[in-house]
Motif scaffolding. Structure first.
Motif, PDB file in Angstrom:
ATOM      1  N   GLY A  87       2.690  -1.807   9.684  1.00  0.00           N
ATOM      2  CA  GLY A  87       2.856  -1.165   8.398  1.00  0.00           C
ATOM      3  C   GLY A  87       3.784   0.019   8.560  1.00  0.00           C
ATOM      4  N   PRO A  88       4.104   0.719   7.478  1.00  0.00           N
ATOM      5  CA  PRO A  88       5.005   1.873   7.587  1.00  0.00           C
ATOM      6  C   PRO A  88       4.346   3.004   8.357  1.00  0.00           C
ATOM      7  CG  PRO A  88       4.115   1.680   5.361  1.00  0.00           C
ATOM      8  CD  PRO A  88       3.684   0.458   6.084  1.00  0.00           C
ATOM      9  N   MET A  89       4.871   3.342   9.521  1.00  0.00           N
ATOM     10  CA  MET A  89       4.262   4.343  10.393  1.00  0.00           C
ATOM     11  C   MET A  89       4.542   5.770   9.924  1.00  0.00           C
ATOM     12  SD  MET A  89       2.477   2.693  12.516  1.00  0.00           S
ATOM     13  CE  MET A  89       2.060   4.016  13.648  1.00  0.00           C
ATOM     14  N   SER A  90       5.226   5.920   8.812  1.00  0.00           N
ATOM     15  CA  SER A  90       5.445   7.242   8.226  1.00  0.00           C
ATOM     16  C   SER A  90       4.217   7.636   7.408  1.00  0.00           C
ATOM     17  CB  SER A  90       6.702   7.193   7.358  1.00  0.00           C
ATOM     18  OG  SER A  90       6.542   6.215   6.338  1.00  0.00           O
TER      19      SER A  90
ATOM     20  N   PHE B  18       9.236   4.614  -1.296  1.00  0.00           N
ATOM     21  CA  PHE B  18       8.543   3.584  -0.524  1.00  0.00           C
ATOM     22  C   PHE B  18       9.007   3.483   0.928  1.00  0.00           C
ATOM     23  CE2 PHE B  18       7.947  -0.817   0.900  1.00  0.00           C
ATOM     24  CZ  PHE B  18       6.564  -0.833   0.896  1.00  0.00           C
ATOM     25  N   ASP B  19      10.289   3.558   1.168  1.00  0.00           N
ATOM     26  CA  ASP B  19      10.789   3.373   2.537  1.00  0.00           C
ATOM     27  C   ASP B  19      11.023   4.705   3.237  1.00  0.00           C
ATOM     28  OD1 ASP B  19      12.833   4.170   0.930  1.00  0.00           O
ATOM     29  OD2 ASP B  19      14.268   2.655   1.593  1.00  0.00           O
ATOM     30  N   THR B  20      10.211   5.697   2.916  1.00  0.00           N
ATOM     31  CA  THR B  20      10.403   7.039   3.465  1.00  0.00           C
ATOM     32  C   THR B  20      10.170   7.082   4.976  1.00  0.00           C
ATOM     33  OG1 THR B  20       9.683   9.347   3.307  1.00  0.00           O
ATOM     34  CG2 THR B  20       7.996   7.670   3.033  1.00  0.00           C
ATOM     35  N   VAL B  21      10.821   8.039   5.636  1.00  0.00           N
ATOM     36  CA  VAL B  21      10.554   8.325   7.043  1.00  0.00           C
ATOM     37  C   VAL B  21       9.716   9.587   7.179  1.00  0.00           C
ATOM     38  CG1 VAL B  21      12.667   7.214   7.813  1.00  0.00           C
ATOM     39  CG2 VAL B  21      12.687   9.671   7.300  1.00  0.00           C
ATOM     40  N   TYR B  22       9.389  10.208   6.049  1.00  0.00           N
ATOM     41  CA  TYR B  22       8.657  11.466   6.094  1.00  0.00           C
ATOM     42  C   TYR B  22       7.150  11.232   6.142  1.00  0.00           C
ATOM     43  CZ  TYR B  22      12.981  14.020   5.200  1.00  0.00           C
ATOM     44  OH  TYR B  22      14.238  14.552   5.300  1.00  0.00           O
ATOM     45  N   ASP B  23       6.420  12.322   6.305  1.00  0.00           N
ATOM     46  CA  ASP B  23       4.976  12.229   6.491  1.00  0.00           C
ATOM     47  C   ASP B  23       4.188  12.472   5.212  1.00  0.00           C
ATOM     48  OD1 ASP B  23       4.129  12.087   9.636  1.00  0.00           O
ATOM     49  OD2 ASP B  23       6.124  12.909   9.341  1.00  0.00           O
ATOM     50  N   THR B  24       4.879  12.627   4.109  1.00  0.00           N
ATOM     51  CA  THR B  24       4.227  12.681   2.800  1.00  0.00           C
ATOM     52  C   THR B  24       4.912  11.675   1.890  1.00  0.00           C
ATOM     53  OG1 THR B  24       5.664  14.550   2.217  1.00  0.00           O
ATOM     54  CG2 THR B  24       3.416  15.054   2.961  1.00  0.00           C
ATOM     55  N   TYR B  25       4.132  11.069   1.017  1.00  0.00           N
ATOM     56  CA  TYR B  25       4.636   9.987   0.171  1.00  0.00           C
ATOM     57  C   TYR B  25       4.736  10.449  -1.280  1.00  0.00           C
ATOM     58  CZ  TYR B  25       4.998   5.422  -2.098  1.00  0.00           C
ATOM     59  OH  TYR B  25       5.425   4.353  -2.851  1.00  0.00           O
ATOM     60  N   GLU B  26       5.938  10.346  -1.838  1.00  0.00           N
ATOM     61  CA  GLU B  26       6.201  10.711  -3.232  1.00  0.00           C
ATOM     62  C   GLU B  26       5.668  12.102  -3.555  1.00  0.00           C
ATOM     63  OE1 GLU B  26       5.483   7.837  -6.244  1.00  0.00           O
ATOM     64  OE2 GLU B  26       6.287   6.179  -5.087  1.00  0.00           O
TER      65      GLU B  26
ATOM     66  N   THR C 102       0.839  -1.183   0.000  1.00  0.00           N
ATOM     67  CA  THR C 102       0.000   0.000   0.000  1.00  0.00           C
ATOM     68  C   THR C 102       0.881   1.243   0.000  1.00  0.00           C
ATOM     69  OG1 THR C 102      -0.127  -0.015   2.407  1.00  0.00           O
ATOM     70  CG2 THR C 102      -1.885  -1.138   1.225  1.00  0.00           C
ATOM     71  N   GLN C 103       0.403   2.278  -0.657  1.00  0.00           N
ATOM     72  CA  GLN C 103       1.183   3.509  -0.760  1.00  0.00           C
ATOM     73  C   GLN C 103       0.512   4.684  -0.064  1.00  0.00           C
ATOM     74  OE1 GLN C 103       3.483   3.699  -4.711  1.00  0.00           O
ATOM     75  NE2 GLN C 103       1.571   2.703  -5.286  1.00  0.00           N
ATOM     76  N   GLY C 104      -0.800   4.639   0.045  1.00  0.00           N
ATOM     77  CA  GLY C 104      -1.511   5.735   0.689  1.00  0.00           C
ATOM     78  C   GLY C 104      -2.802   5.232   1.277  1.00  0.00           C
TER      79      GLY C 104
ATOM     80  N   PRO D 206      -4.082  -7.102  10.123  1.00  0.00           N
ATOM     81  CA  PRO D 206      -2.798  -7.275  10.830  1.00  0.00           C
ATOM     82  C   PRO D 206      -1.620  -6.691  10.063  1.00  0.00           C
ATOM     83  CG  PRO D 206      -4.084  -9.297  10.885  1.00  0.00           C
ATOM     84  CD  PRO D 206      -4.780  -8.387   9.931  1.00  0.00           C
ATOM     85  N   GLU D 207      -1.665  -6.754   8.722  1.00  0.00           N
ATOM     86  CA  GLU D 207      -0.590  -6.203   7.898  1.00  0.00           C
ATOM     87  C   GLU D 207      -1.185  -5.177   6.951  1.00  0.00           C
ATOM     88  OE1 GLU D 207       2.715  -9.115   6.688  1.00  0.00           O
ATOM     89  OE2 GLU D 207       0.934 -10.389   6.824  1.00  0.00           O
ATOM     90  N   TRP D 208      -1.299  -3.934   7.426  1.00  0.00           N
ATOM     91  CA  TRP D 208      -1.878  -2.912   6.560  1.00  0.00           C
ATOM     92  C   TRP D 208      -0.850  -2.307   5.604  1.00  0.00           C
ATOM     93  CZ3 TRP D 208       0.432   1.742   7.573  1.00  0.00           C
ATOM     94  CH2 TRP D 208       0.945   1.950   8.861  1.00  0.00           C
ATOM     95  N   GLY D 209       0.357  -2.820   5.628  1.00  0.00           N
ATOM     96  CA  GLY D 209       1.332  -2.425   4.620  1.00  0.00           C
ATOM     97  C   GLY D 209       1.085  -3.067   3.270  1.00  0.00           C
ATOM     98  N   ILE D 210       0.182  -4.078   3.230  1.00  0.00           N
ATOM     99  CA  ILE D 210      -0.123  -4.740   1.959  1.00  0.00           C
ATOM    100  C   ILE D 210      -1.610  -4.690   1.603  1.00  0.00           C
ATOM    101  CG2 ILE D 210       1.889  -6.271   1.973  1.00  0.00           C
ATOM    102  CD1 ILE D 210       0.091  -8.472   3.096  1.00  0.00           C
ATOM    103  N   GLN D 211      -2.451  -4.224   2.521  1.00  0.00           N
ATOM    104  CA  GLN D 211      -3.873  -4.093   2.201  1.00  0.00           C
ATOM    105  C   GLN D 211      -4.558  -3.302   3.306  1.00  0.00           C
ATOM    106  OE1 GLN D 211      -5.401  -8.101   2.000  1.00  0.00           O
ATOM    107  NE2 GLN D 211      -4.914  -8.559   4.121  1.00  0.00           N
ATOM    108  N   GLY D 212      -5.640  -2.631   2.949  1.00  0.00           N
ATOM    109  CA  GLY D 212      -6.406  -1.907   3.951  1.00  0.00           C
ATOM    110  C   GLY D 212      -5.689  -0.673   4.478  1.00  0.00           C
ATOM    111  N   ARG D 213      -6.104  -0.233   5.672  1.00  0.00           N
ATOM    112  CA  ARG D 213      -5.574   0.983   6.291  1.00  0.00           C
ATOM    113  C   ARG D 213      -5.021   0.677   7.682  1.00  0.00           C
ATOM    114  NH1 ARG D 213     -10.537   5.310   5.823  1.00  0.00           N
ATOM    115  NH2 ARG D 213     -11.492   4.559   3.879  1.00  0.00           N
ATOM    116  N   GLY D 214      -4.085   1.492   8.120  1.00  0.00           N
ATOM    117  CA  GLY D 214      -3.550   1.396   9.469  1.00  0.00           C
ATOM    118  C   GLY D 214      -3.935   2.587  10.313  1.00  0.00           C
ATOM    119  N   SER D 215      -3.599   2.526  11.594  1.00  0.00           N
ATOM    120  CA  SER D 215      -3.852   3.624  12.535  1.00  0.00           C
ATOM    121  C   SER D 215      -5.325   3.977  12.623  1.00  0.00           C
ATOM    122  CB  SER D 215      -3.040   4.869  12.133  1.00  0.00           C
ATOM    123  OG  SER D 215      -1.672   4.575  12.025  1.00  0.00           O
TER     124      SER D 215
END
Length: 867
Positions: A531-534, A642-650, A461-463, A501-510
């Motif tokens: 998932g990526p907490m960034s 993809f492996d960003t630590v920032y709060d905006t993606y691409e 997931t990217q966003g 359980p793994e929202w890095g590959i489907q669905g939403r986190g947080s």
């Protein structure tokens, strides 16, 4: 369709190998019949036209054939990653020459000078990340030194051969290339089968870059390797009597988790078999004829293993190779091959592919008068690319049995929801409906909708959960046939309410914080999934729009309580808005560098004074600073992937601060009103902060409409086309994702969608007239410019009429494309007052009951989460 439909083959066969595959020649404008007669006698002139000995512009009454204006090579350099080979619309089989181009060959072929690795039959188009598919490549030697098959090169890292410069030709359903080892390769495809025609010089002794005086006796190998060299298992068998080679392998997806299995069945025609065998690395032997379960190890770092067949001199110095592919079994691969290309008729297969592309592209007609060939190629090629993926794998689903369609290579919906899927809704509603049904069926069997999916695997997931937008977009545009809307609604609600359980590959986190606080805290403590907490800002504004789209679906399905809940959540993007945030640089800089001179470290850009940006936020409600230009072309451009630590993606906070398509009226107010919003959006496009190589920049190109300045949208469309979107191999500014082409097609037709809403933003088309087949039988949606300017100076709408009545809105609904009609523009060289009034701008959906989150102390938050 036979050779009459493809006379290019006659010309190709009539010239030496060194000239075959020459690229499309520039069209020459002639004025006398005598001059035409002279050029008619020149064989190579025909290489500019595949459907007539004389290119259409030479004919007295030309038949406008869109395929003349499709160049699949556009976007095959500088990160476009476009697949240029032979295929059908959404076709599974995709043969092309694979180049040894690390970091660039995600789709196999790249327009560079690197050598050819082989010819493989499965590819994706336009993706980023690692190379995708490229399984079971063929490689062809015209002969082996001393007529010893062991002298040929088998391993993928040793066998690459250079191509002859400028001798590649690509057209819908066809690809051809000439190699320095004197082999000519042509290919075409049906839905599940690749058909190759390899040509040879015919000389008894062949001189190549690999050696001189090589005896002419072609050897063809099939390798189990894939482009990413990810194979972990598999087997191969060659049948010495027939030469048939079959095999399978297990591979990794290029941007996801899991494994998938693929199968092939290769047959040969045109020459007698001399010998056959198998190989591992460069160790080729006549025995055994079979091996299975081979794992690439330290002694075979190339990963190459497969089978080979050597032939006597082919009849007519041509050899046909048919490769059926399947994701189910070898038997099904062979059945696919025999059913679809049992007659081995290259011209028929290519002709049927071209017919299929003409039919799909025939949903649109244009008036080409006064429009350059380059612009026509840009338009039609963009439209063509939008139908390369997702790929129709119906009948090839290796995961579950279902009567529903199955499409794969949703790569990724984060990219494609913005333009590609809305385009297919208009020009190919049948295919788009099948894709919706496939998404719902994926939820039915796997429990979540995908955001990215490829090779039967869950992608990262990217966003947001952007399949929610695709499904809502279908609903609001009445694309409802055979869609199980109850299950579709269950799927989008699952995204909104249930954290996997793994929202890095489907669905939403947080989701706990999202539901309780109305935003995703930078310091969120998510104990329900991983998932990526960034990406807290970009995920948050996307979640908000996803929820808004769910509200529309809930309202349509008569669930008013849900509609109200999700409409409120759709306003949560405002919780990230820091009204005091200035356009400040990062702490270690005093000013931003000039994007027009990135090599200069002394020419610095002054600050703008723009105030109010999206910013990350802590659990206690305070904001945390992220430099607002970080992750843009002017500052730390590649730090937000993809492996960003920032709060905006691409993308930067500058970019994401424009993403509130559900409530642009509120956003404009927060930015200081119409004039400031327009100045700010124009600065975004002029300063180098905008990056058109990513899809998030598409809608901001048109968002001037919301401030009553549709002419500014038209201005920037024409700034980017053709400067960034054009007919060169570099003709798109980033990974195509089948979305760059959709953006180009929309912009040139004169409208752009607000995905998830029944809104299209209007600008003048690049043509006198565009005709789009309406959903109602026999009807057309026609967009016409009454005073079309061939010079391209009149780019602003001054007046408009819809079905003969004055039309002042700067947007239109999908009913126009569903029922048909005529929209006419009068254009001028300066902006007028058309579309500028408050009542003429697109709708916004402000939420009066929404109360901004004021944040909580850690103690209050703990108590809230506990109870």
């Amino acid at each position: 369709m036979g050779t009459e439909d493809s006379p290019y083959h006659k010309a190709l066969m009539a010239v030496p190998v060194s000239l075959r595959g020459m690229p499309r020649s520039p069209r020459v404008i002639v004025y006398t019949l005598a001059f035409i007669a002279i050029f008619y006698s020149i064989p190579w002139l025909n290489l500019g036209s595949r459907d007539g000995i004389i290119p259409p512009l030479f004919q007295r009454r030309p038949r406008y054939d869109v395929l003349q204006y499709v160049d699949p090579l556009i976007g095959t350099a500088n990160g476009g990653h476009v697949f240029p080979g032979a295929t059908l619309p959404y076709g599974m089989a995709k043969p092309v020459a694979d180049t040894q181009s690390p970091g660039e060959n995600a789709a196999g072929y790249v327009s560079d000078t690197n050598p050819i690795l082989g010819f493989s039959h499965l590819h994706d188009s336009g993706t980023g990340g690692n190379p995708s598919l490229g399984n079971f490549p063929l490689f062809v030697h015209p002969g082996c030194a001393n007529d010893d098959y062991r002298a040929c090169r088998f391993a993928v890292n040793n066998r690459p051969v250079y191509r002859i410069p400028d001798q590649v030709f690509a057209s819908p359903g066809y690809f051809a290339i000439n190699l320095t080892n004197t082999v000519r390769a042509e290919m075409t495809a049906s839905q599940h089968v690749a058909l190759y025609r390899f040509g040879f010089s015919g000389k008894e002794k062949v001189d190549t870059l690999e050696g001189r005086g090589i005896p002419y006796s072609p050897l063809v190998l099939v390798d189990l390797v894939d482009l990413m060299n990810s194979r972990s298992a598999g087997g191969v068998q060659v049948y010495p009597e027939s030469g048939r080679i079959v095999g399978d392998g297990q591979y990794s997806p290029s941007f996801g988790t899991g494994r998938y299995q693929a199968f092939f069945c290769a047959d040969f025609k045109g020459a007698r078999i001399r010998r056959s065998g198998t190989f591992i690395g460069d160790d080729a032997r006549e025995e055994p004829k079979f091996f299975g379960g081979h794992e690439p190890g330290w002694n075979n770092p190339s990963g190459s293993a497969g089978a080979w067949v050597q032939f006597e001199r082919p009849e007519g110095d041509e050899l046909l190779v048919r490769v059926g592919v399947s994701f189910i079994s070898v038997d099904q691969a062979c059945e696919n091959a025999e059913r679809e290309i049992g007659d081995w008729d290259f011209e028929r297969v290519e002709g049927e592919a071209r017919t299929a592309w003409r039919k799909k592209l025939g949903a649109i007609e244009i008036d080409p008068r006064g429009v350059s060939d380059e612009l026509q190629v840009t338009f039609w090629s963009g439209l063509y690319r939008s139908m390369l993926s997702p790929q129709n794998y119906t009948g090839e689903n290796q995961l579950w049995n279902s009567t529903e369609p199955y499409y794969d290579s949703f790569y990724c919906i984060w990219d494609s929801f913005r333009a590609q899927h809305p385009l297919l809704t208009i020009i190919d509603p049948v295919a788009q409906t099948e894709m919706i049904r496939a998404l719902v069926d994926i939820f039915r069997h796997e429990g979540k909708l995908p955001d990215c999916r490829m090779s039967f695997s869950k992608g990262f997931t990217q966003g947001g959960s952007n399949a929610d937008i695709v499904i809502a977009d279908a609903w609001v545009k009445n694309l409802t046939a055979n869609i199980d809307w109850e299950t579709a609604y269950e799927a989008v609600v699952s995204d909104a309410e249930i954290e996997p359980p793994e929202w890095g590959i489907q669905g939403r986190g947080s989701l706990v914080s999202w539901h309780k606080l109305g935003y995703i805290p930078w310091d969120d403590k998510d104990v329900n999934g991983t998932g990526p907490m960034s990406r807290s800002v970009s995920r948050g504004v996307e979640y908000a729009y996803d929820d808004f789209c769910i509200a529309q679906l809930a309202e349509g399905l008569n669930r008013p309580a849900d509609a109200h809940k999700y409409r409120l959540r759709g306003a949560n993007w405002q919780n990230f808005w820091n009204p005091d945030q200035l356009d400040l640089p990062s702490p270690e800089k005093t000013q931003y560098r000039n994007p027009n001179d990135p090599s200069s470290y002394s020419d610095l850009v002054p600050l703008t004074g723009f105030k109010g940006f999206l910013q990350p936020r802590l659990r206690n409600g305070t904001f945390r600073h992220q430099p607002v230009r970080t992750c843009s072309p002017v500052s730390d451009f590649h730090s937000c992937y993809f492996d960003t630590v920032y709060d905006t993606y691409e993308g930067s906070p500058w970019l994401y601060s424009f993403f509130a398509p559900q409530d642009m009226a509120t956003l404009i107010r927060l930015m200081g009103g119409r004039d400031t919003f327009v100045s700010r959006l124009a600065y975004f496009h002029e300063s180098g902060i905008a990056y058109m190589g990513n899809e998030q920049a598409f809608l901001p190109t048109f968002q001037f409409h919301y401030a009553g300045r549709p002419g500014m949208s038209s201005y920037y469309v024409r700034k980017y086309i053709p400067s960034l979107f054009n007919a060169s191999v570099n003709g798109i500014p980033g990974n195509d994702d089948c979305a760059m082409g959709a953006f180009t097609a929309f912009a040139m037709m004169g409208f752009f969608p607000v995905a998830g809403q029944d809104v299209y933003l209007l600008t003048p088309p690049f043509f006198r007239e565009v005709r789009i087949k309406a959903w109602e039988e026999g009807k057309w949606a026609v967009i016409r410019v009454r005073n079309f300017d061939e010079r391209g100076r009149r780019i602003y709408v001054r007046e408009a009429w819809l079905n003969g009545r004055k039309y002042t809105r700067n947007w239109i609904t999908h009913g126009f494309f569903r029922k048909g009609g005529v929209l006419e523009f009068v254009v001028g060289e300066e902006e007028g007052d058309w579309g500028t009034r408050e009542e003429d701008v697109p709708p916004s959906y402000p939420v009066k009951e929404w109360v901004p989150s004021r944040g909580m102390s850690p103690e209050e938050l703990a108590a809230e989460l506990a109870g």
